[in-house]
Design a protein around this motif. Sequence first.
Motif, PDB file in Angstrom:
ATOM      1  N   GLY A 197      71.894  -1.782  12.464  1.00 27.04           N
ATOM      2  CA  GLY A 197      72.387  -0.115  12.001  1.00 27.04           C
ATOM      3  C   GLY A 197      73.609  -0.071  11.759  1.00 27.04           C
ATOM      4  N   SER A 198      74.362  -1.516  11.861  1.00 27.80           N
ATOM      5  CA  SER A 198      75.320  -1.273  11.774  1.00 27.80           C
ATOM      6  C   SER A 198      76.353  -2.137   9.694  1.00 27.80           C
ATOM      7  N   TYR A 199      74.934  -3.278   9.954  1.00 32.14           N
ATOM      8  CA  TYR A 199      75.012  -4.056   8.773  1.00 32.14           C
ATOM      9  C   TYR A 199      75.334  -3.153   7.388  1.00 32.14           C
ATOM     10  N   ALA A 200      76.501  -3.397   6.579  1.00 33.31           N
ATOM     11  CA  ALA A 200      75.635  -2.881   4.770  1.00 33.31           C
ATOM     12  C   ALA A 200      75.945  -0.635   4.453  1.00 33.31           C
ATOM     13  N   GLN A 201      75.977  -1.188   6.031  1.00 38.50           N
ATOM     14  CA  GLN A 201      76.472   0.908   5.593  1.00 38.50           C
ATOM     15  C   GLN A 201      77.904   0.866   4.710  1.00 38.50           C
ATOM     16  N   SER A 202      77.202   2.097   4.263  1.00 46.16           N
ATOM     17  CA  SER A 202      78.518   3.015   3.379  1.00 46.16           C
ATOM     18  C   SER A 202      79.411   3.803   4.156  1.00 46.16           C
ATOM     19  N   PHE A 203      81.023   3.763   3.921  1.00 48.04           N
ATOM     20  CA  PHE A 203      81.569   4.831   4.518  1.00 48.04           C
ATOM     21  C   PHE A 203      81.632   6.025   3.283  1.00 48.04           C
ATOM     22  N   SER A 204      82.456   7.170   3.469  1.00 47.31           N
ATOM     23  CA  SER A 204      83.236   7.921   2.956  1.00 47.31           C
ATOM     24  C   SER A 204      83.924   8.666   3.886  1.00 47.31           C
ATOM     25  N   VAL A 205      85.529   7.804   3.713  1.00 52.67           N
ATOM     26  CA  VAL A 205      86.918   8.334   4.804  1.00 52.67           C
ATOM     27  C   VAL A 205      87.518   9.602   4.037  1.00 52.67           C
ATOM     28  N   ALA A 207      76.369   7.538   1.047  1.00 54.84           N
ATOM     29  CA  ALA A 207      77.776   7.374   2.197  1.00 54.84           C
ATOM     30  C   ALA A 207      77.753   8.669   3.074  1.00 54.84           C
ATOM     31  N   THR A 208      77.972   7.312   4.556  1.00 58.22           N
ATOM     32  CA  THR A 208      77.544   8.346   5.567  1.00 58.22           C
ATOM     33  C   THR A 208      79.642   8.972   5.548  1.00 58.22           C
ATOM     34  N   THR A 209      80.137   9.959   5.959  1.00 61.66           N
ATOM     35  CA  THR A 209      81.313  10.209   6.228  1.00 61.66           C
ATOM     36  C   THR A 209      81.504  10.417   7.871  1.00 61.66           C
ATOM     37  N   GLY A 210      82.915   9.277   8.033  1.00 67.05           N
ATOM     38  CA  GLY A 210      82.982   9.150   9.454  1.00 67.05           C
ATOM     39  C   GLY A 210      84.694   8.364   9.145  1.00 67.05           C
ATOM     40  N   SER A 211      85.088   7.991  10.461  1.00 69.45           N
ATOM     41  CA  SER A 211      86.657   7.707  10.268  1.00 69.45           C
ATOM     42  C   SER A 211      87.288   6.529  10.736  1.00 69.45           C
ATOM     43  N   ALA A 252      85.537   1.374  12.883  1.00 70.35           N
ATOM     44  CA  ALA A 252      86.210   0.071  13.920  1.00 70.35           C
ATOM     45  C   ALA A 252      84.850  -0.040  14.938  1.00 70.35           C
ATOM     46  N   ALA A 253      84.633   0.601  15.839  1.00 69.68           N
ATOM     47  CA  ALA A 253      83.362   1.115  16.615  1.00 69.68           C
ATOM     48  C   ALA A 253      81.995   0.667  17.000  1.00 69.68           C
ATOM     49  N   LEU A 254      82.295   0.133  15.031  1.00 73.40           N
ATOM     50  CA  LEU A 254      80.570  -0.721  14.881  1.00 73.40           C
ATOM     51  C   LEU A 254      80.440  -2.233  16.233  1.00 73.40           C
ATOM     52  N   ASP A 255      79.084  -1.798  15.957  1.00 76.01           N
ATOM     53  CA  ASP A 255      78.982  -3.062  16.832  1.00 76.01           C
ATOM     54  C   ASP A 255      78.894  -4.234  15.327  1.00 76.01           C
ATOM     55  N   GLY A 256      79.712  -5.438  15.370  1.00 79.26           N
ATOM     56  CA  GLY A 256      79.182  -6.378  14.468  1.00 79.26           C
ATOM     57  C   GLY A 256      78.210  -7.057  14.463  1.00 79.26           C
TER      58      GLY A 256
END
Length: 140
Positions: free
Chosen positions: A132-140, A114-118, A123-127
């Motif tokens: 690049g944006s699709y199916a990313q795993s984030f840890s907030v 998971a990428t650490t992000g806010s 929300a700023a990712l290009d939908g």
Amino acid sequence: MRKKLTLLLMLLCCFCLCLAACTPGVELQTIEKVLTEAKNNDDIQVEGVVFGKTSDGFYLYDSGNGKIFVLSGDNVKVGDKVTVTGKFSYISHFPQVKNATVSVVSSGNTILTATTGSVSAIAALDGTAKTGSYAQSFSV
């Protein structure tokens, strides 16, 4: 006359077999190339590691930007490296492989972390981005 007909049929069979053997199969491609170049219902073949599962398929990646959903009931596990052959499609703007044939190449492979992000970064990712944006795993 009968010998000529038999010989003609044998030649026709040989021609058909040669034609079938020379017809190119589906070429293995990177997922990123499929996402940027494939058209709806193109036959594709990709290879990657399973990094997530749902009740009707699994997520596959082969690089930082190469991620795709595979619509399949195959019994794969997270960490399996698989080869997938099927039809590329977009369903509600989500790229996927349908009518998939899946072969497990190996198991126990390293999966995405998971990428650490806010929330604002997410929300700023290009939908609409194909990679690049699709199916990313984030840890907030």
